[in-house]
Design a protein around this motif. Structure first.
Motif, PDB file in Angstrom:
ATOM      1  N   CYS A   1       0.847  -1.193   0.000  1.00  0.00           N
ATOM      2  CA  CYS A   1       0.000   0.000   0.000  1.00  0.00           C
ATOM      3  C   CYS A   1       0.884   1.244   0.000  1.00  0.00           C
ATOM      4  O   CYS A   1       1.810   1.352   0.798  1.00  0.00           O
ATOM      5  CB  CYS A   1      -0.889  -0.002   1.244  1.00  0.00           C
ATOM      6  SG  CYS A   1      -1.788   1.533   1.466  1.00  0.00           S
TER       7      CYS A   1
ATOM      8  N   SER B   1       0.338   4.233   0.988  1.00  0.00           N
ATOM      9  CA  SER B   1       0.264   5.165   2.127  1.00  0.00           C
ATOM     10  C   SER B   1       0.620   4.521   3.465  1.00  0.00           C
ATOM     11  O   SER B   1       1.196   5.183   4.325  1.00  0.00           O
ATOM     12  CB  SER B   1      -1.108   5.827   2.195  1.00  0.00           C
ATOM     13  OG  SER B   1      -2.085   4.881   2.538  1.00  0.00           O
ATOM     14  N   CYS B   2       0.293   3.239   3.661  1.00  0.00           N
ATOM     15  CA  CYS B   2       0.588   2.673   4.987  1.00  0.00           C
ATOM     16  C   CYS B   2       1.545   1.480   4.939  1.00  0.00           C
ATOM     17  O   CYS B   2       1.821   0.889   5.975  1.00  0.00           O
ATOM     18  CB  CYS B   2      -0.704   2.267   5.709  1.00  0.00           C
ATOM     19  SG  CYS B   2      -1.482   0.810   5.022  1.00  0.00           S
TER      20      CYS B   2
ATOM     21  N   GLN C   1       1.154  -1.469   4.076  1.00  0.00           N
ATOM     22  CA  GLN C   1       0.543  -2.781   4.305  1.00  0.00           C
ATOM     23  C   GLN C   1       0.739  -3.641   3.056  1.00  0.00           C
ATOM     24  O   GLN C   1       0.558  -3.152   1.939  1.00  0.00           O
ATOM     25  CB  GLN C   1      -0.946  -2.588   4.616  1.00  0.00           C
ATOM     26  CG  GLN C   1      -1.794  -3.834   4.570  1.00  0.00           C
ATOM     27  CD  GLN C   1      -1.552  -4.741   5.769  1.00  0.00           C
ATOM     28  OE1 GLN C   1      -1.400  -4.262   6.881  1.00  0.00           O
ATOM     29  NE2 GLN C   1      -1.500  -6.038   5.508  1.00  0.00           N
TER      30      GLN C   1
ATOM     31  N   CYS D   1      -6.860  -0.824  -0.004  1.00  0.00           N
ATOM     32  CA  CYS D   1      -6.105  -1.329   1.137  1.00  0.00           C
ATOM     33  C   CYS D   1      -7.073  -1.662   2.271  1.00  0.00           C
ATOM     34  O   CYS D   1      -7.880  -0.818   2.652  1.00  0.00           O
ATOM     35  CB  CYS D   1      -5.107  -0.272   1.595  1.00  0.00           C
ATOM     36  SG  CYS D   1      -4.302  -0.688   3.144  1.00  0.00           S
TER      37      CYS D   1
ATOM     38  N   CYS E   1      -6.119   0.895   5.506  1.00  0.00           N
ATOM     39  CA  CYS E   1      -6.353   2.342   5.535  1.00  0.00           C
ATOM     40  C   CYS E   1      -7.321   2.808   4.449  1.00  0.00           C
ATOM     41  O   CYS E   1      -7.553   4.006   4.304  1.00  0.00           O
ATOM     42  CB  CYS E   1      -5.028   3.097   5.415  1.00  0.00           C
ATOM     43  SG  CYS E   1      -4.258   2.887   3.814  1.00  0.00           S
TER      44      CYS E   1
HETATM   45 ZN   LIG Z   1      -2.918   1.157   3.370  1.00  0.00          ZN
END
Ligand SMILES: [Zn+2]
Length: 131
Positions: free
Chosen positions: A100, A102-103, A105, A120, A123
């Protein structure tokens, strides 16, 4: 002969993860010593083999098993990493693993579904990738 061996091994410790590791280390250093002429290498390989046999035939099971527990706890992270890599490698043919944006994952997507939008699960960020 087989009975004799079984009777001999009765009450003895046998082989465990640390035993396998010391045997492997002994064999690797034996092979290495034919390429690398370092004086202590044959000594180390003999030490590994002797230690492995000593532990295998030892009757002090409590002590041997606590040594094994120590070994397992020291190599816990490494073993987890290796098994994770093995697992990822086995899934490579059927799945893509995306991260992911942004996070970070990791998300597992089945292959061969064309261009898809991925959400995701952690998030809810969406991004488009080829599967
Ligand atoms: Zn994420």
């Amino acid at each position: 002969m087989r009975d004799k061996f079984i009777r001999f091994m009765y009450g003895r410790y046998g082989i465990d993860s640390l035993g396998k590791f010391t045997i492997a280390a002994g064999l690797i250093t034996i092979v290495l010593s034919s390429f690398v002429h370092w004086r202590f290498l044959p000594f180390i390989s003999w030490l590994c083999i002797i230690t492995a046999y000593y532990r295998m035939f030892s009757k002090n099971i409590y002590k041997r098993s606590s040594e094994n527990q120590w070994y397992l706890s020291k190599t816990c992270k490494l073993r987890a990493f290796v098994s994770r890599q093995k697992n990822l490698f086995a899934q490579r043919k059927t799945h893509h693993i995306y991260t992911c944006p942004s996070c970070r994952q990791k998300i597992r997507i089945p292959r061969g579904k064309g261009k898809i939008e991925i959400r995701c699960p952690k998030c809810s960020t969406t991004f488009i990738k080829r599967s």
